[in-house]
Design a protein around this motif. Sequence first.
Motif, PDB file in Angstrom:
ATOM      1  N   GLU A 194       1.464   6.703  -6.944  1.00 49.52           N
ATOM      2  CA  GLU A 194       0.348   7.604  -7.266  1.00 49.52           C
ATOM      3  C   GLU A 194       0.718   9.063  -7.005  1.00 49.52           C
ATOM      4  O   GLU A 194       0.402   9.953  -7.806  1.00 49.52           O
ATOM      5  N   VAL A 195       1.401   9.312  -5.890  1.00 52.18           N
ATOM      6  CA  VAL A 195       1.805  10.677  -5.551  1.00 52.18           C
ATOM      7  C   VAL A 195       2.844  11.194  -6.533  1.00 52.18           C
ATOM      8  O   VAL A 195       2.770  12.350  -6.992  1.00 52.18           O
TER       9      VAL A 195
ATOM     10  N   SER B   2       3.902   9.118   5.192  1.00 53.11           N
ATOM     11  CA  SER B   2       3.048  10.301   5.160  1.00 53.11           C
ATOM     12  C   SER B   2       3.873  11.576   4.994  1.00 53.11           C
ATOM     13  O   SER B   2       3.518  12.470   4.226  1.00 53.11           O
TER      14      SER B   2
ATOM     15  N   GLY C 126       0.813  -1.210   0.000  1.00 59.53           N
ATOM     16  CA  GLY C 126       0.000   0.000   0.000  1.00 59.53           C
ATOM     17  C   GLY C 126       0.846   1.259   0.000  1.00 59.53           C
ATOM     18  O   GLY C 126       0.530   2.240  -0.707  1.00 59.53           O
TER      19      GLY C 126
ATOM     20  N   GLU D 261       2.402   1.607  -3.501  1.00 64.43           N
ATOM     21  CA  GLU D 261       1.393   2.023  -4.473  1.00 64.43           C
ATOM     22  C   GLU D 261       1.038   3.497  -4.288  1.00 64.43           C
ATOM     23  O   GLU D 261       0.929   4.252  -5.267  1.00 64.43           O
ATOM     24  N   GLN D 262       0.884   3.919  -3.028  1.00 66.03           N
ATOM     25  CA  GLN D 262       0.596   5.325  -2.757  1.00 66.03           C
ATOM     26  C   GLN D 262       1.724   6.216  -3.243  1.00 66.03           C
ATOM     27  O   GLN D 262       1.495   7.285  -3.813  1.00 66.03           O
ATOM     28  N   ARG D 263       2.972   5.760  -3.053  1.00 68.39           N
ATOM     29  CA  ARG D 263       4.125   6.556  -3.514  1.00 68.39           C
ATOM     30  C   ARG D 263       4.072   6.743  -5.032  1.00 68.39           C
ATOM     31  O   ARG D 263       4.306   7.844  -5.541  1.00 68.39           O
TER      32      ARG D 263
ATOM     33  N   LEU E  92      -4.263   1.615   0.588  1.00 66.70           N
ATOM     34  CA  LEU E  92      -3.570   1.710   1.869  1.00 66.70           C
ATOM     35  C   LEU E  92      -4.542   2.136   2.970  1.00 66.70           C
ATOM     36  O   LEU E  92      -4.472   1.631   4.096  1.00 66.70           O
ATOM     37  N   ASP E  93      -5.451   3.052   2.660  1.00 66.20           N
ATOM     38  CA  ASP E  93      -6.443   3.480   3.648  1.00 66.20           C
ATOM     39  C   ASP E  93      -7.269   2.296   4.140  1.00 66.20           C
ATOM     40  O   ASP E  93      -7.565   2.186   5.333  1.00 66.20           O
TER      41      ASP E  93
ATOM     42  N   VAL F 141      -5.597   9.410  -3.962  1.00 66.14           N
ATOM     43  CA  VAL F 141      -4.349   8.700  -3.659  1.00 66.14           C
ATOM     44  C   VAL F 141      -4.500   7.810  -2.425  1.00 66.14           C
ATOM     45  O   VAL F 141      -5.160   8.167  -1.458  1.00 66.14           O
ATOM     46  N   GLY F 142      -3.883   6.644  -2.463  1.00 65.39           N
ATOM     47  CA  GLY F 142      -3.754   5.804  -1.265  1.00 65.39           C
ATOM     48  C   GLY F 142      -5.018   5.129  -0.794  1.00 65.39           C
ATOM     49  O   GLY F 142      -5.111   4.765   0.394  1.00 65.39           O
ATOM     50  N   GLN F 143      -5.965   4.897  -1.678  1.00 62.45           N
ATOM     51  CA  GLN F 143      -7.226   4.294  -1.232  1.00 62.45           C
ATOM     52  C   GLN F 143      -7.034   2.869  -0.739  1.00 62.45           C
ATOM     53  O   GLN F 143      -7.651   2.452   0.238  1.00 62.45           O
TER      54      GLN F 143
END
Length: 386
Positions: free
Chosen positions: A70-71, A131, A63, A66-68, A97-98, A93-95
């Motif tokens: 996307e950012v 974060s 997660g 993947e978030q990285r 991971l959320d 972003v980060g759905q």
Amino acid sequence: MDSDSQMAAEAAAPGTVAATPVAEAAPAVPNNILLADWSGPYSGVPPFDRVTPEMFPQAIQFGIDEQRREVLAIANNEAPATFANTVEALEKVGQRLDRVLSVFGVMTSNMATPAYQALDKEWSPKLSAASDEITLNPQLFQRIKAVYDARQSAGLDTKQQRLVTRLYESFVRRGANLNAEQKQQLTAYNSQLAAKFADFSEKVLADESTYITATEAELKGVPQDVRDAAASAAKERKLAAGTYAIVNTRSAVDPILTFADNRGLREKAWKAFVNRGDNGGANDTNQIIADVVKLRADRAKLLGFQSHAEFRMQDTMAKTPAAAMNLMNRVWPAAAARVKEEVADMQKLARRTTPGLTIEPWDYRYYQEKVRKQRYNLTQEEVKPY
């Protein structure tokens, strides 16, 4: 992205602030329940019943990665920054991971097992780093700032302008405008706070795993389902037959405080519960609290605030600690007067059966229930199904 527990979960690893990573190609999603879309009603239900501690490291790391990606796709976009390709894109972003962290938070906050406690200690600082990597990304912040600066001339409606303003101010408030050295210090504070919060949670959960014992006679007045739970807890702990275990959690203690006729048992249960983390032993949290207070104060000053309270209030309706205190002081007299009325009603009822009794904290729920029954012919048990 909000403040304290989140900002405490927002630090990069100690050391210099890393250069902005380059976006990577997306790998296949591993076969892990935590990474799958939730199924069931209401847009899906978390798979709490199938989760094990061993699933989390893979899921959280995937997660984060993947978030990285996307950012970085947003931050490194060569097209001019717009609401759609920056602000709206960042909202999505980060759905995955959320979703993982929703389950992680529930499990680590409630499961007092060595495996989950170890997960919390290991991953809280890593999540902080992930974060902060977003908040302190200079390319990303410059795109957000560009949209913010043009918000009134870019044809945005009032809701879009509000979102842009909130996002920009949030990044500034959490350190996006700091220089490299200050960002390094900020990440160190955040990393330490993340570790402190994990330690605090571990110690409180350890105290919540303790219990007091009671006999059948001491449980007079307690509903059968509560007795059954106490009997099951005793059996799990291999206690002697006829002994009941009242675990030091709110869900176990509240019914005792509400229904147990035995005042001594109520007092014992209340004192055990309110003193979690404050017993001077291995699970004492007083030093952790002192450390957290100091770290929060230092971080607030670094971010340009006079205190942690000013930092916390700045992004609220109150805006300042003084305004918040003013509100509480206006409400307090009426609230205190109402409590006194309630205690007077309880006191009157209590002294009918026990002359000279003075209502103590461990009596409050018990006599509150008695007054409710007398006045409205309604008990908590009757309301419970609803």
